[in-house]
Enzyme design. Structure first.
Site, PDB file in Angstrom:
ATOM      1  N   TYR A 495       0.838  -1.204   0.000  1.00  0.00           N
ATOM      2  CA  TYR A 495       0.000   0.000   0.000  1.00  0.00           C
ATOM      3  C   TYR A 495       0.875   1.258   0.000  1.00  0.00           C
ATOM      4  O   TYR A 495       0.986   1.938  -0.985  1.00  0.00           O
ATOM      5  CB  TYR A 495      -0.966  -0.017   1.181  1.00  0.00           C
ATOM      6  CG  TYR A 495      -2.001   1.087   1.098  1.00  0.00           C
ATOM      7  CD1 TYR A 495      -3.101   0.953   0.266  1.00  0.00           C
ATOM      8  CD2 TYR A 495      -1.867   2.265   1.823  1.00  0.00           C
ATOM      9  CE1 TYR A 495      -4.051   1.971   0.151  1.00  0.00           C
ATOM     10  CE2 TYR A 495      -2.804   3.287   1.719  1.00  0.00           C
ATOM     11  CZ  TYR A 495      -3.892   3.134   0.882  1.00  0.00           C
ATOM     12  OH  TYR A 495      -4.827   4.137   0.765  1.00  0.00           O
ATOM     13  N   SER A 575      -6.238   0.765  -4.648  1.00  0.00           N
ATOM     14  CA  SER A 575      -6.385   2.188  -4.380  1.00  0.00           C
ATOM     15  C   SER A 575      -5.017   2.861  -4.471  1.00  0.00           C
ATOM     16  O   SER A 575      -4.393   2.840  -5.531  1.00  0.00           O
ATOM     17  CB  SER A 575      -7.044   2.397  -3.017  1.00  0.00           C
ATOM     18  OG  SER A 575      -7.517   3.709  -2.877  1.00  0.00           O
ATOM     19  N   ASP A 659     -17.407   3.113  -8.473  1.00  0.00           N
ATOM     20  CA  ASP A 659     -16.348   3.594  -7.584  1.00  0.00           C
ATOM     21  C   ASP A 659     -16.293   5.111  -7.668  1.00  0.00           C
ATOM     22  O   ASP A 659     -15.798   5.680  -8.639  1.00  0.00           O
ATOM     23  CB  ASP A 659     -15.001   2.981  -7.985  1.00  0.00           C
ATOM     24  CG  ASP A 659     -13.906   3.287  -6.971  1.00  0.00           C
ATOM     25  OD1 ASP A 659     -14.124   4.166  -6.108  1.00  0.00           O
ATOM     26  OD2 ASP A 659     -12.847   2.648  -7.033  1.00  0.00           O
ATOM     27  N   HIS A 694     -15.757   1.061  -4.495  1.00  0.00           N
ATOM     28  CA  HIS A 694     -14.337   1.003  -4.169  1.00  0.00           C
ATOM     29  C   HIS A 694     -13.969  -0.255  -3.390  1.00  0.00           C
ATOM     30  O   HIS A 694     -12.795  -0.543  -3.197  1.00  0.00           O
ATOM     31  CB  HIS A 694     -13.954   2.248  -3.368  1.00  0.00           C
ATOM     32  CG  HIS A 694     -12.488   2.541  -3.343  1.00  0.00           C
ATOM     33  ND1 HIS A 694     -11.751   2.783  -4.481  1.00  0.00           N
ATOM     34  CD2 HIS A 694     -11.603   2.623  -2.316  1.00  0.00           C
ATOM     35  CE1 HIS A 694     -10.490   3.005  -4.157  1.00  0.00           C
ATOM     36  NE2 HIS A 694     -10.377   2.920  -2.850  1.00  0.00           N
TER      37      HIS A 694
END
Length: 724
Positions: A495, A575, A659, A694
């Site tokens: 991430y 993301s 999203d 999302h």
């Protein structure tokens, strides 16, 4: 295309994608070819995507954006493009012989009962439960030793399971409840208020709610946050004026009181309000980015409720934990990069008067409270350590956890005699424990019956060196009979942003992956919050390359130490993690065989023009900020760094048509660019979920389908032909 996508026959789809006067198109198809070694490979023929002539000028530099038209989520041409791409992708996935087997394995592994920790509201005990494959957890309640009854069943909100429960809040006496729903995974919410005895609605629902909590003021009404309805697309239009409202029961929403926001002086992108448990104070947080906020309080018991400033700038994170009379307890990273807990009197709450109650340490602190105690939840190299304190700041005890992993919970009402916490790691399914705050005794409350034996798996933490010499922790999990011979299929997940910490947690999908012989590795790269503010800021704006370098170094560690090889390595993230994968695969296309960027931020020059994207500027900077920042973003933006003729990893981009956090146009344009410039035999595909967002609130059935497709695509492109 934030509307149901109609499945069309291939010829009609392709024709709709390109007007007659544009470039000649070809039908999408997937065929098979035999190699000289006798194995079968897939040959993909992409639908040709129309190239427009849009060019933007940034500081006298022109940048082409040929697929700008894919940003229009309401156009028929975009909808047709989505249908064509999905047809191609699902045709490709359909040829993988073991895909159904993997889906069956995931569904079977997922089919176990899960029960959440109980909580008291009024005369009832409430809890969440899922019997296994239900799309959503059901909220149950019971009185005393009576039989549990269904209170709210989100599985009945919509026929296809795509409307989910997105929040639940009870009035102080438990006689009323407000709950939020999300349709199709959207961040936009609708709030319903019900009488908990009669289950009848109280007034009309509240609409246009987004990025909001629900906080009760007595039994009279609720505070919530909303934006004005966008003039254009509800799912992609910029939203930057967040407002806090108070809704009195049984009154029209149009008459709700604006509490904060709605003016130039109070304009912020993120505004929230929460009433303290004793009902005395309303705490208001206001921010323009995802890091740093202002804090205000309102004394609701005063004759004249005035807005009192606690912190008037956004240089630090600050939040009200609770109060004891006029004493406020505040968690902050102001002058404490790893966080501290301070106390101050509400009559003079500015930071000049703060006194440490729990001082900063070398480990990142987050606090919770319940049963009259404070719980200091520390991260030590990304795993949990818990300490218990009283409200005078005296340490009561260290809390012994069931193992090395992640513990969450330790919160509840002040009069609770039992608190609950969860514990998990990469090879331990999440269990719930009951904790006696007076004695420190812990006992197991609920443990799921999962067809998974942790004793057969290893989860080890290693430290490796990034390009600039920084030591990075990484947890590597796998079946204990795996040999480190460089041949193991491996997923590297990351991430690296927004102060988000990746702490160990169990996943059914990852359990199936490991059972199939795969390795799952998670590095705690910079940009996250594992080591506090300094670790976060080492991965933002013009330090963002550190994040990519850390991830690349993790891959190289796995390869150099014979866990895997480039031919057996997959990069995965969602993301901001989708940005991570997109940047690394374009910077180092030879590093991995497979790339799975999910719901990624992939157009770094325009991300801030959609929905609440401008709020991410603290992490990313913007192309309009300065010429230097523009050049830096252009240098790594995945969309702008796809090169002609390069053999990129086998890529399956995943996104969803609803999203409205990271709009799917990022993924659409990246997929179009990869396909247009494809220079190798690896497939460049995009998988677009319909009526999903999302990720939050996605029904179990869709989660299983997506997981099966990701694992199947990954193994197939690593050369696996069967699971035998």
């Amino acid at each position: 295309m934030y509307k149901p996508v109609i499945t069309l026959v291939a010829v009609a789809v392709i024709a709709a994608c390109s007007p007659a006067n544009d470039t000649q198109t070809q039908s999408s198809q997937v065929t098979s070819e035999s190699t000289s070694q006798g194995s079968t490979m897939s040959v993909v023929s992409y639908p040709e995507t129309r190239r427009g002539d849009t060019v933007d000028t940034y500081f006298d530099q022109q940048v082409a954006d040929p697929f700008r038209w894919l940003e229009d989520d309401r156009s028929e041409e975009t909808a047709a493009w989505v249908s064509a791409q999905n047809e191609l992708t699902f045709d490709y996935l359909g040829q993988i012989e073991f895909r159904d087997d993997i889906r069956e394995r995931i569904a079977q592994a997922w089919n176990f009962e899960r029960v959440g920790a109980p909580f008291e509201e009024g005369d009832y005990t409430y809890f969440y439960r899922n019997d296994g494959l239900q799309n959503h957890f059901i909220v149950y309640r019971q009185q005393g030793d009576g039989e549990p009854e269904v209170f709210l069943d989100p599985n009945e909100f919509s026929e296809d399971g795509t409307t989910s429960l997105a929040g639940l809040s009870f009035s102080p006496d438990g006689s009323l409840a407000a709950y939020a729903t999300s349709a199709g995974g959207s961040d936009w919410r609708t709030i319903y208020i019900i009488d908990t005895e009669t289950m009848e609605f109280v007034g009309d629902p509240l609409v246009d709610v987004k990025f909001s909590g629900i906080s009760w003021r007595g039994n009279e009404g609720v505070y919530y946050s909303k934006y004005n309805t966008p003039d254009g697309s509800r799912l992609s239009e910029l939203t930057d004026q967040h407002m806090l409202y108070y809704h009195a029961l049984n009154t029209p929403q149009a008459e709700d009181t604006l509490v904060f926001g709605g003016s130039d002086e109070q304009k912020h992108r993120y505004v929230s309000g929460r009433v303290t448990d004793d009902g005395r104070f309303l705490a208001i947080s206001a921010a323009n980015t995802t890091s740093g906020n202002k804090l205000f309080i309102v004394d609701l018991e005063a004759d004249e409720s005035e807005l009192v400033t606690v912190v008037d700038n956004e240089d630090s994170n600050v939040g009200l934990l609770t109060n004891d009379g006029s004493t406020l307890f505040i968690q902050t990273n102001k002058d404490a990069p790893n966080n501290r807990l301070v106390q101050v009197d509400a009559s003079a709450p500015s930071s000049d008067n703060w006194q440490d109650l729990i001082a900063e340490t070398d480990n990142v602190l987050n606090v919770s409270r319940g049963a009259g105690y404070i719980f200091a939840r520390y991260m030590v190299d990304a795993v949990s350590k818990i300490e218990q304190y009283d409200f005078a700041g005296n340490k009561v005890r260290d809390i012994e956890l069931p193992g090395v992993g992640s513990a969450g919970g330790f919160s509840g009402k002040d009069d609770a005699d039992t608190l609950y916490f969860s514990f998990t790691n990469y090879v331990t399914p999440a269990s719930t424990f009951a904790f006696n705050p007076d004695t420190g005794d812990t006992e197991l409350y609920f443990s799921p019956s999962v067809d998974f034996d942790p004793d057969n798996y290893v989860s080890e933490q290693v430290f490796y060196t990034s390009q600039d010499g920084t030591q990075i922790p990484m947890i590597i999990s796998y079946r204990n009979d795996i040999e480190r011979d460089g041949s193991n299929p491996t997923i590297l997940y990351g991430y690296g942003g927004f102060n988000v910490s990746l702490t160990p947690s169990f996943s059914v999908t990852n359990a199936v992956w490991m059972d199939l012989g795969g390795i799952y590795a998670v590095p705690n790269i910079r940009g996250g919050g594992e080591y506090g503010r300094a670790w976060h800021e080492a991965g933002i704006q013009q330090n963002k390359q550190n994040v990519f370098d850390d991830f690349i170094a993790a891959a190289e560690y796995l390869i150099d130490n014979n866990y895997t090889s480039s031919e057996k390595l997959a990069l995965r993230g969602g993301s901001n993690g989708g940005l991570l994968v997109g940047a690394v695969m374009t910077q180092r296309p030879e590093l991995a065989q497979v790339a799975i960027p999910a719901v990624g931020v992939l157009d770094m020059l325009r991300y801030h023009t959609f929905t609440a994207g401008a709020g991410w500027a603290h992490d990313y900077g913007t192309s309009a900020q300065s010429e230097e920042m523009f050049e830096y973003l252009l240098g790594y933006s995945p969309l702008h760094n796809v090169e002609e003729g390069v053999n990129y990893p086998a890529t399956m981009i995943t996104t969803a048509d609803h999203d409205d956090r990271v709009v799917p146009a990022h993924s659409f344009k990246f997929a179009a660019e990869l396909q247009a410039k494809d220079g190798g035999q690896n497939p460049q595909l995009i998988r677009i979920d319909v009526n999903a967002g999302h990720g939050a609130g996605m029904p179990t059935s869709m989660i299983i389908d997506q997981a099966a497709d990701v694992l199947s695509f990954t193994l197939f492109n690593m050369g696996v032909e069967s699971l035998d």
